[in-house]
Write an enzyme that holds these catalytic residues in place. Structure first.
Site, PDB file in Angstrom:
ATOM      1  N   CYS A  80       0.871  -1.179   0.000  1.00  0.00           N
ATOM      2  CA  CYS A  80       0.000   0.000   0.000  1.00  0.00           C
ATOM      3  C   CYS A  80       0.901   1.220   0.000  1.00  0.00           C
ATOM      4  CB  CYS A  80      -0.926   0.003   1.217  1.00  0.00           C
ATOM      5  SG  CYS A  80      -1.982   1.481   1.292  1.00  0.00           S
ATOM      6  N   HIS A 108      -2.084  -4.911 -10.613  1.00  0.00           N
ATOM      7  CA  HIS A 108      -2.852  -3.789 -11.151  1.00  0.00           C
ATOM      8  C   HIS A 108      -3.129  -4.001 -12.632  1.00  0.00           C
ATOM      9  CE1 HIS A 108      -2.640  -0.823  -7.810  1.00  0.00           C
ATOM     10  NE2 HIS A 108      -1.590  -1.551  -7.483  1.00  0.00           N
ATOM     11  N   GLU A 121      -9.907  -0.158  -5.693  1.00  0.00           N
ATOM     12  CA  GLU A 121      -8.928  -0.973  -4.986  1.00  0.00           C
ATOM     13  C   GLU A 121      -9.499  -2.335  -4.627  1.00  0.00           C
ATOM     14  OE1 GLU A 121      -6.166   0.310  -2.054  1.00  0.00           O
ATOM     15  OE2 GLU A 121      -6.740   2.415  -2.311  1.00  0.00           O
ATOM     16  N   CYS A 152      -4.674   6.007  -4.360  1.00  0.00           N
ATOM     17  CA  CYS A 152      -4.024   4.697  -4.280  1.00  0.00           C
ATOM     18  C   CYS A 152      -2.586   4.884  -4.750  1.00  0.00           C
ATOM     19  CB  CYS A 152      -4.759   3.676  -5.150  1.00  0.00           C
ATOM     20  SG  CYS A 152      -3.956   2.049  -5.185  1.00  0.00           S
ATOM     21  N   GLY A 206      -1.443   2.186  -7.169  1.00  0.00           N
ATOM     22  CA  GLY A 206      -2.120   2.416  -8.443  1.00  0.00           C
ATOM     23  C   GLY A 206      -1.463   3.533  -9.240  1.00  0.00           C
TER      24      GLY A 206
END
Length: 267
Positions: free
Chosen positions: A73, A150, A199, A208, A211
């Site tokens: 994260c 992703h 997410e 994010c 991301g």
């Protein structure tokens, strides 16, 4: 027994951060989900547990709002040097991350991205730069693993995309055996992207970090732009710098909101 925690956020992506270095906390999926509940718990997008590490300054466990444990994260990683009070090397399930404080936030070396289909992972072999798969009228996406999986769609007009409907549909598609974070991006300048992320395990969030990393990397790989890239999310901007063959550097804000105490056995 009462235990202290901090509420923190990175661009509105918010966290409950527990210090388990002195008093270990037994975290389960059900407990993490209860703590993250915004009505009956404390409320957060992700729950972060900071612990001891044999090969780093601290370890970091990450649990999504649905209780699932995940590998990485980015926004939470930026909060760790602020939480600990100094620059730190962090052991995560995705590897070692170097996080250094900067004015108003932190800069993190997020490691090298991975592009092999089985490293994403995908359910079958295909080119991850321009995938031979898509959903409805979305263009063919790219896929990148930046410690977590992703998929990235570059669209002409982000405002016309129903991210809230398409996000869970794609997240749970059988093509992604570990599920996937879904990124909808629009190029708005030579080094500027707009981004909305669904997410995995958390849904739409205001930002994010992984991301933003994955999307900037995909844009550079597709030669849509060169780094550094400014990624504008609903919660604000991140700067992502990457060159092929190197590691990703993410820089952006981190905010301490308040401290509290809780008895985790009550969750």
């Amino acid at each position: 027994m009462m235990s202290r925690f901090s509420k923190m956020h990175g661009l509105g992506n918010d966290f409950v951060v527990i210090d388990a270095r002195q008093a270990p906390v037994a975290m389960t999926q059900a407990r993490a989900r209860a703590i993250a509940d915004r009505h009956a718990g404390i409320g957060c997008d992700q729950l972060i547990v900071i612990g001891e590490s044999d090969d780093a300054d601290v370890s970091m466990q990450i649990f999504n709002a649905d209780g699932s444990e995940v590998e990485a994260c980015g926004n939470a990683t930026r909060c760790v040097p602020l939480f600990v009070g100094r620059d730190v090397l962090i052991r995560t399930k995705a590897g070692l991350l170097d996080a250094r404080g900067v004015d108003g936030g932190a800069s993190v070396d997020m490691g090298a991205p991975r592009f092999d289909w089985d490293a994403i992972p995908l359910g079958l072999p295909m080119d991850t730069l321009t995938m031979s798969a898509s959903w409805e009228d979305l263009p063919a996406p790219a896929a990148v693993n930046v410690g977590n999986p992703h998929v990235i769609f570059f669209v002409e007009d982000l405002d016309t995309v129903d991210c809230e409907r398409l996000g869970p549909l794609i997240e749970h598609d059988p093509l992604f055996p570990a599920r996937v974070n879904v990124n909808f991006a629009q190029v708005v300048g030579p080094q500027h992207l707009r981004l909305i992320v669904w997410e995995r395990g958390a849904g739409l969030t205001r930002a994010c970090g992984t991301g933003a990393c994955a999307t900037a990397v995909a844009a550079i790989r597709r030669k849509l732009m060169a780094g550094p890239v400014t990624v504008s999310l609903p919660g604000g901007d991140l700067e992502i710098d990457w060159a092929p063959g190197g590691t990703i550097r993410m820089t952006g804000p981190a905010t301490h909101v308040f401290d509290g105490e809780a008895d985790w056995d009550r969750f």
